[in-house]
Write a protein that holds these residues in place. Sequence first.
Motif: not given
Length: 181
Positions: A54-60, A104-107, A148-151
Amino acid sequence: MKTQKLLFLLLILLQLSCNSQSKKINGVSFVASRDSISSEHINPVLKAQSNYVALMPFGFIKELSSPKITHNTDRQWFGETKNGLLQYAEKFKKEGVKIMVKPHIWVWKGEFTGNIKMDSEENWKILEDSYTEFILTYAKAAEDLNAEILCIGTELEQFVINRPDYWRKLIEKIEKPTKEI
């Protein structure tokens, strides 16, 4: 006799169905780094016999009631950006590891993203527009790298509960080829 034949047929279909199931997913979440990655980073994943990562680019966002998501900027770690995602995915795919893109979002201050909730209709609309831009950036990247998968919607409980129509429309938009987006 008919019942026995039907039962036998159902058992055969069940057996065929179970035998055609895909290989088990042995996945790990790969934490983004400040820089590009090399085999030094990938080898532990391979040693763990992972076939997915799972590769997780982040938004804040600044706080739970802030509607603007900041993402894909020069101020982020490389692995949290689109370019980082693409580089990581290329390296893992070369090793035969399949990819799940999990934006993923990070607060800030580490608050739980499931509690993101807006205080006005105007802010809900801003959040929806901002999240759409964020997720479509990574949906397009996932398509480009043939992940293969987009979450989508990771840990966004209150957002989903309060805005179900938005999520239905967003899913439809993501399902369209990105040339149409």
